[in-house]
Design an enzyme around this catalytic site. Sequence first.
Site, mmCIF file in Angstrom:
data_model
loop_
_atom_site.group_PDB
_atom_site.id
_atom_site.type_symbol
_atom_site.label_atom_id
_atom_site.label_comp_id
_atom_site.label_asym_id
_atom_site.label_seq_id
_atom_site.Cartn_x
_atom_site.Cartn_y
_atom_site.Cartn_z
ATOM 1 N N GLY A 143 -4.902 -15.200 7.082
ATOM 2 C CA GLY A 143 -4.543 -16.619 7.108
ATOM 3 C C GLY A 143 -5.776 -17.504 6.975
ATOM 4 C CB CYS A 200 -5.759 -0.592 6.077
ATOM 5 S SG CYS A 200 -4.514 -1.282 7.152
ATOM 6 N N GLY A 212 0.810 -1.227 0.000
ATOM 7 C CA GLY A 212 0.000 0.000 0.000
ATOM 8 C C GLY A 212 0.838 1.269 0.000
#
Lengths: 261, 308
Positions: free
Chosen positions: B221, B134, B50
């Site tokens: 994950g 984010c 980013g």
Amino acid sequence: MIEEEAGIVFNRQIADKTYHMGLESPRIAAAAKPGQFVMLRVFNGIDPLLRRPLSICRVGGDGIFYLLYRVVGRGTAIMSRAVKGERLSVLGPLGRGFKLPPPGDRSFLVAGGIGIAPLISLSQVVDKDHMAFLVGYRSAAEIIPAEQVGADTSVSIATDDGTAGHRGPVTELLKANVERAGEGRAIVFACGPLPMLKAVAALTSKWNIPCQVSLETSMACGVGACHGCAVKSSSGQKKPYHHVCQDGPVFDADTVDWGRL
Amino acid sequence: MTEIQPDLKTSLGSLTLKNPVLTASGTFGYGQEFSSLVDPNLLGGIVVKGLSLKPRAGNRPPRTVETPCGMLNAIGLANMGVDAFVEKRLPLLRELDTVVIANIYGHTIDEYGTVAARLKGVEGISAIEVNISCPNVDGGGMAFGTDPDISARVTEQVLKKADKPVIVKLSPNVTDIRAVARAVERAGAEGISLINTLTGMAIDIETRLPRLANISGGLSGPAIRPVALHMVYQVVKAVRIPVIGIGGIMDYRDAPEFLIAGAKAVQVGTASFVNPRASLDIVEGLKAFCQGHGITAIDEIIGTMRLR
């Protein structure tokens, strides 16, 4: 940087919670320099998920490299149960190792417990006639038999409880050794728990002796992609944070902001 | 008999990818970190870390902690800034024969536009991925991505300043992700990628300290894969623009799940930390999957989930 499956040659306990593992990977063994590390995949499933960063303790001429580790969590517990013949994925060698002193300079290697690992390989390449290897433990049960893990030099020991060697912190041994050595160019290499590293950094700064420290942080990738292993750099450094995996794990002690570690 | 080489090409609006596997932003650096292990030319594309208007140091450590089947991160969007990226990193990326997507973010709606403007006319970038999701920066990503109207305004602002296709990356930390997806589609986004990380935290019970200095962080994950898959499925049904699936894809078996749910491509993130070659292994695995199932082109399976 190499990634390959390395076969476990042996994996045995050598002190309280402390294990010694040999892994066969001629390519990694050939490329490794003192102070570098590997990212070891201790489990092939997804829990635990991430690789573990481990300092290379020593490299043999037989294509084997050696690790020393202390069981501190799930990953190292799994490692401790691995047996000869199993294969583990290894990524390495990674990071920047120790910068070697010119021959003739006095080297003081200072370890706390399992922090002895990267200093073993360093001890093999520095000038042995001008070297002191000092290791601190909490207690005698933790003592790692240095000759069994490849240190071909004598090691001075300190324990917090006085059950072996000098009673007190290893920094007291360092003070005594530096004083005894007197004038002349000298350098300190240190690896161990944070309070010990802070004390060594403070002493060497006061003495105006260069000091290199090997730092440990949690890591996700080990190769500079995730920016997870940040440590604050001291003022005057180009970057606000170092990344232990790429800029380290070995740092000049005066480039690290010890107050914010 | 030679095996048929399946056609792995996929399209994202005006973009064509040689295969549907991209690396996710923030997990593959600027494309060079893993290059001795992974030939980036064999990937469908790379989404770079980013980029913000100014360089950003990132959060105090500890920044990552492992959790069951996943990890939390609060890196704080550390990056070199868009201008330094174009000057220092892009020249190497430009030589690659793959799609390079620049992920961008801002602290204000205007700033999103300014970063997009800095990439105007810049060669070597095929598309912009807008991070509205984010969760780590105070007053930043989170606030934009949780509100459909603000998400749309960010999208409009980037589109106004950009000369490249715009993909918007959605946050899963919302009540109904379809509302945000529809809003950014209406605003003109050419594609949608999802999911970004799920907000979470962990505490050390001995010290009673949060394991991340930032207290909370983003979970990634395999732990998040079922959540990601469901959200991808929901969004695919809610919009007409192409969708890129992201979330805990570890190997070639995980990728077809997202494609069958309707994603046109996938991004591989945390898996690269565990297996640096994960993205490439998935490309190879998809090839074998197609061969094993008599599939001649990967787009034959996109959006083909059957109902019970």
